[in-house]
Design a protein around this motif. Structure first.
Motif, PDB file in Angstrom:
ATOM      1  N   TRP A   1      58.301 -62.739 -13.341  1.00 53.61           N
ATOM      2  CA  TRP A   1      57.724 -61.951 -14.439  1.00 53.61           C
ATOM      3  C   TRP A   1      58.084 -62.329 -15.772  1.00 53.61           C
ATOM      4  N   THR A   2      59.294 -62.661 -15.923  1.00 49.81           N
ATOM      5  CA  THR A   2      59.901 -63.121 -17.404  1.00 49.81           C
ATOM      6  C   THR A   2      60.757 -64.208 -17.255  1.00 49.81           C
ATOM      7  N   ASP A   3      61.010 -64.947 -18.445  1.00 46.60           N
ATOM      8  CA  ASP A   3      61.972 -65.939 -18.416  1.00 46.60           C
ATOM      9  C   ASP A   3      63.547 -65.672 -18.210  1.00 46.60           C
ATOM     10  N   THR A   4      63.958 -64.560 -18.783  1.00 46.65           N
ATOM     11  CA  THR A   4      65.253 -64.188 -18.865  1.00 46.65           C
ATOM     12  C   THR A   4      65.545 -62.741 -19.124  1.00 46.65           C
ATOM     13  N   ALA A   5      66.252 -62.062 -18.646  1.00 48.84           N
ATOM     14  CA  ALA A   5      66.549 -60.840 -19.009  1.00 48.84           C
ATOM     15  C   ALA A   5      67.087 -60.683 -20.436  1.00 48.84           C
ATOM     16  N   SER A   6      67.800 -61.872 -20.864  1.00 48.37           N
ATOM     17  CA  SER A   6      68.697 -61.838 -22.249  1.00 48.37           C
ATOM     18  C   SER A   6      67.702 -61.575 -23.322  1.00 48.37           C
ATOM     19  N   GLY A   7      66.462 -62.288 -23.079  1.00 43.82           N
ATOM     20  CA  GLY A   7      65.490 -62.389 -24.040  1.00 43.82           C
ATOM     21  C   GLY A   7      64.702 -60.982 -24.236  1.00 43.82           C
ATOM     22  N   MET A   8      64.693 -60.297 -22.941  1.00 44.51           N
ATOM     23  CA  MET A   8      64.098 -58.944 -23.061  1.00 44.51           C
ATOM     24  C   MET A   8      65.180 -57.778 -23.788  1.00 44.51           C
ATOM     25  N   PHE A   9      66.500 -58.150 -23.321  1.00 42.99           N
ATOM     26  CA  PHE A   9      67.490 -57.548 -23.971  1.00 42.99           C
ATOM     27  C   PHE A   9      67.357 -57.549 -25.560  1.00 42.99           C
ATOM     28  N   ASN A  10      67.395 -58.811 -26.143  1.00 46.35           N
ATOM     29  CA  ASN A  10      67.153 -58.847 -27.560  1.00 46.35           C
ATOM     30  C   ASN A  10      66.076 -58.311 -28.150  1.00 46.35           C
ATOM     31  N   ALA A  11      64.774 -58.331 -27.388  1.00 42.92           N
ATOM     32  CA  ALA A  11      63.595 -57.493 -27.955  1.00 42.92           C
ATOM     33  C   ALA A  11      63.921 -56.132 -27.801  1.00 42.92           C
ATOM     34  N   MET A  12      64.672 -55.462 -26.991  1.00 42.00           N
ATOM     35  CA  MET A  12      64.677 -54.146 -26.953  1.00 42.00           C
ATOM     36  C   MET A  12      65.625 -53.763 -27.958  1.00 42.00           C
ATOM     37  N   ILE A  13      66.878 -54.232 -28.289  1.00 38.58           N
ATOM     38  CA  ILE A  13      67.898 -54.033 -29.131  1.00 38.58           C
ATOM     39  C   ILE A  13      67.122 -54.205 -30.563  1.00 38.58           C
ATOM     40  N   GLY A  14      66.455 -54.868 -30.707  1.00 41.55           N
ATOM     41  CA  GLY A  14      65.706 -55.387 -32.118  1.00 41.55           C
ATOM     42  C   GLY A  14      64.929 -54.293 -32.870  1.00 41.55           C
ATOM     43  N   GLN A  15      64.482 -53.225 -31.665  1.00 36.26           N
ATOM     44  CA  GLN A  15      63.938 -52.059 -32.203  1.00 36.26           C
ATOM     45  C   GLN A  15      64.617 -50.722 -32.469  1.00 36.26           C
ATOM     46  N   SER A  16      65.908 -50.874 -32.644  1.00 35.27           N
ATOM     47  CA  SER A  16      67.088 -49.972 -32.839  1.00 35.27           C
ATOM     48  C   SER A  16      67.459 -50.000 -34.360  1.00 35.27           C
ATOM     49  N   PRO A  17      67.663 -49.065 -35.100  1.00 34.45           N
ATOM     50  CA  PRO A  17      68.364 -49.394 -36.526  1.00 34.45           C
ATOM     51  C   PRO A  17      69.675 -49.483 -36.445  1.00 34.45           C
ATOM     52  N   GLU A  18      70.508 -48.872 -35.295  1.00 36.39           N
ATOM     53  CA  GLU A  18      71.923 -49.135 -35.137  1.00 36.39           C
ATOM     54  C   GLU A  18      71.889 -50.007 -33.847  1.00 36.39           C
TER      55      GLU A  18
ATOM     56  N   GLY B   1      70.556 -51.399 -19.565  1.00 37.85           N
ATOM     57  CA  GLY B   1      70.260 -51.059 -18.323  1.00 37.85           C
ATOM     58  C   GLY B   1      68.995 -51.548 -17.803  1.00 37.85           C
ATOM     59  N   GLU B   2      67.895 -51.738 -18.876  1.00 36.40           N
ATOM     60  CA  GLU B   2      66.871 -52.100 -18.645  1.00 36.40           C
ATOM     61  C   GLU B   2      66.695 -53.452 -18.277  1.00 36.40           C
ATOM     62  N   ALA B   3      67.805 -54.293 -19.004  1.00 33.48           N
ATOM     63  CA  ALA B   3      67.913 -55.738 -18.596  1.00 33.48           C
ATOM     64  C   ALA B   3      68.341 -55.943 -17.223  1.00 33.48           C
ATOM     65  N   MET B   4      69.385 -54.954 -17.017  1.00 32.82           N
ATOM     66  CA  MET B   4      69.956 -55.257 -15.568  1.00 32.82           C
ATOM     67  C   MET B   4      68.805 -55.075 -14.328  1.00 32.82           C
ATOM     68  N   LYS B   5      67.744 -54.161 -14.782  1.00 27.12           N
ATOM     69  CA  LYS B   5      66.500 -54.050 -13.681  1.00 27.12           C
ATOM     70  C   LYS B   5      65.976 -55.395 -13.659  1.00 27.12           C
ATOM     71  N   ILE B   6      65.848 -56.096 -14.558  1.00 23.85           N
ATOM     72  CA  ILE B   6      65.145 -57.486 -14.509  1.00 23.85           C
ATOM     73  C   ILE B   6      65.808 -58.309 -13.895  1.00 23.85           C
ATOM     74  N   ALA B   7      67.390 -58.412 -14.598  1.00 22.58           N
ATOM     75  CA  ALA B   7      68.254 -59.461 -13.904  1.00 22.58           C
ATOM     76  C   ALA B   7      68.740 -59.365 -12.500  1.00 22.58           C
ATOM     77  N   ALA B   8      68.732 -58.009 -12.043  1.00 24.27           N
ATOM     78  CA  ALA B   8      69.404 -57.909 -10.704  1.00 24.27           C
ATOM     79  C   ALA B   8      68.037 -57.634  -9.812  1.00 24.27           C
ATOM     80  N   GLY B   9      67.021 -57.465 -10.348  1.00 24.22           N
ATOM     81  CA  GLY B   9      65.861 -57.022  -9.533  1.00 24.22           C
ATOM     82  C   GLY B   9      65.001 -58.046  -9.308  1.00 24.22           C
ATOM     83  N   GLY B  10      65.271 -59.297  -9.373  1.00 25.79           N
ATOM     84  CA  GLY B  10      64.633 -60.450  -9.211  1.00 25.79           C
ATOM     85  C   GLY B  10      63.270 -60.672  -9.736  1.00 25.79           C
ATOM     86  N   LEU B  11      63.223 -60.372 -11.464  1.00 28.69           N
ATOM     87  CA  LEU B  11      62.142 -60.263 -12.259  1.00 28.69           C
ATOM     88  C   LEU B  11      62.013 -61.283 -13.105  1.00 28.69           C
TER      89      LEU B  11
END
Length: 427
Positions: free
Chosen positions: A195-212, A234-244
């Motif tokens: 589904w995606t390249d790496t859960a790390s990329g998704m983590f960076n995208a998610m955290i970039g939506q927060s002011p803090e 938590g979302e990154a773990m769904k991707i990393a541990a979920g085979g996505l």
């Protein structure tokens, strides 16, 4: 703008010039520009254009694709005052460290003409380049509003919609929707494709939506009690541990090759990723497309230009930085590489706002990347940055997430090690 393979490029004066002490012709000044990643200046022909306008200037340019390697080398050069450029890039995750702890090593660009650009920038972007006492240490180059890039052909094979609006509707409820769409993709069982390249990329995208994110406004570390970090983990773990995920490391040769081999169907896509995808996929136009990211905004990336005090040509280097940061040049870079302007005049220019890229999207339906990234830029949160942002982020992503994704470590144990490592690294 980050990557791992070393790359060097040079822009030189005509070879017929006579030599001088600094390598330029008689009466000419050599400005050494030292950057990382792809700022887009060479690609857009701006160095050549500047030298044509200023025949007394010769620009010598080099870039290192790995921003971490670059930052380490820059810190060493600043401490020894050797090997420095006249113009240096600073990545957004390092700008607070530079303004808070290294101000004595850089020129105040304000009195050299930079202050005239203040009202042209997004206010938060301008403020990030200031020292605590208001000196202009860095001029903004770009920002990283986020979208989602996806492979149309792989979506079709998985029975998922391919039209941009329909794809965005898959995750209208946010990142949970994105994960749910990934589970549908995985269930389709497409050989060799995740589904995606790496859960790390998704983590960076998610955290970039927060002011803090990792620090609060007082400069205190809050990563371990910030709900935004906990949610992104938590979302990154769904991707990393979920085979996505394809369990790749971004900006490595294997990751680069995967853009063409179809090893992943989606990638978190800040604006600068547009040029990167095109550089890696060559003739695969109309297979990739771009749509709105879950949450509709977020910032990942963006850099600054700074002049070290060790430069012998401070005014000339500042003049070049001011010219590169001005609206026409930021428009030219966006058109060539997709790096989204930090200059608001450039961002509002029809050449940016109405820009569509025929490389992305179906034939006859080019992706309206100017609108997609412009809409995301207009909703960006003004993020709080800390002095060790990059260190904390790397320990979470390259450390914690990689241990779960690539090594199968238990998420709770991996997070516990993140906390220990951050404590050790930050004191």
């Amino acid at each position: 703008m980050v990557a791992v393979v070393l790359a060097i490029a040079s822009v030189l004066a005509p070879s017929g010039c006579a030599g001088s002490a600094d390598g330029a012709g008689a009466g000419r000044i050599t400005l050494k520009v030292r950057l990382f990643g792809t700022f887009g200046y060479q690609e857009a022909g701006l160095f050549d254009a500047y030298m044509a306008r200023h025949p007394d200037i010769r620009i010598e340019y080099s870039t290192i694709q790995d921003s971490g390697q670059y930052w380490t080398a820059l810190q060493t050069s600043l401490s020894t005052e050797s090997g420095l450029g006249d113009l240096q890039g600073i990545e957004v995750s390092e700008i607070t460290d530079a303004t808070a702890n290294m101000a004595d090593s850089f020129v105040d660009l304000g009195p050299l003409g930079a202050s005239a650009l203040r009202d042209q920038f997004y206010p938060w972007k301008w403020a990030q380049g200031l020292t605590p006492d208001g000196k202009v240490l860095g001029l903004g180059t770009d920002i990283g509003p986020e979208a989602m890039c996806y492979r149309r052909d792989l979506f079709a094979k998985a029975g998922l919609p391919t039209a941009r609006a329909d794809v965005a509707a898959l995750w209208k409820n946010g990142w949970d929707g994105y994960v749910a769409a990934g589970e549908r993709f995985r269930a389709a069982g497409i050989p060799g494709s995740a589904w995606t390249d790496t859960a790390s990329g998704m983590f960076n995208a998610m955290i970039g939506q927060s002011p803090e994110q990792y620090y609060d406004a007082s400069g205190r570390l809050i990563y371990d009690r910030n709900p935004a970090v906990a949610t992104a983990w938590g979302e990154a773990m769904k991707i990393a541990a979920g085979g996505l995920s394809a369990r790749l490391t971004q900006f490595t040769p294997a990751w680069n090759q995967a853009f063409t081999s179809g090893q992943f169907a989606t990638v978190a896509c800040p604006s600068w990723m547009i040029g990167y995808i095109k550089s890696q996929t060559g003739s695969l136009d109309n297979r990739w497309d771009v749509t709105t990211a879950p949450g509709g905004t977020g910032n990942w990336g963006g850099s600054y230009l700074a002049v070290p005090k060790a430069s012998k040509h401070q005014q000339q280097a500042a003049d070049l930085a001011i010219w590169l940061a001005s609206a026409p040049q930021q428009v030219a870079v966006f058109e060539k590489t997709g790096n989204f302007p930090s200059n608001r005049i450039a961002a509002a220019d029809p050449a940016v706002r109405d820009f569509s890229d025929t490389y992305f999207g179906a034939v006859g339906d080019p992706a309206p990347i100017g609108r997609i990234f412009g809409d995301a830029a207009g909703r960006l949160p003004a993020a709080v940055l800390g002095a060790r942002d990059q260190v904390v982020k790397d320990l979470i992503t390259k450390g914690g997430i990689t241990r779960v994704e690539a090594q199968g470590q238990d998420p709770a144990k991996s997070w516990a090690k993140v906390v220990r490592d951050v404590t050790a690294a930050t004191g």
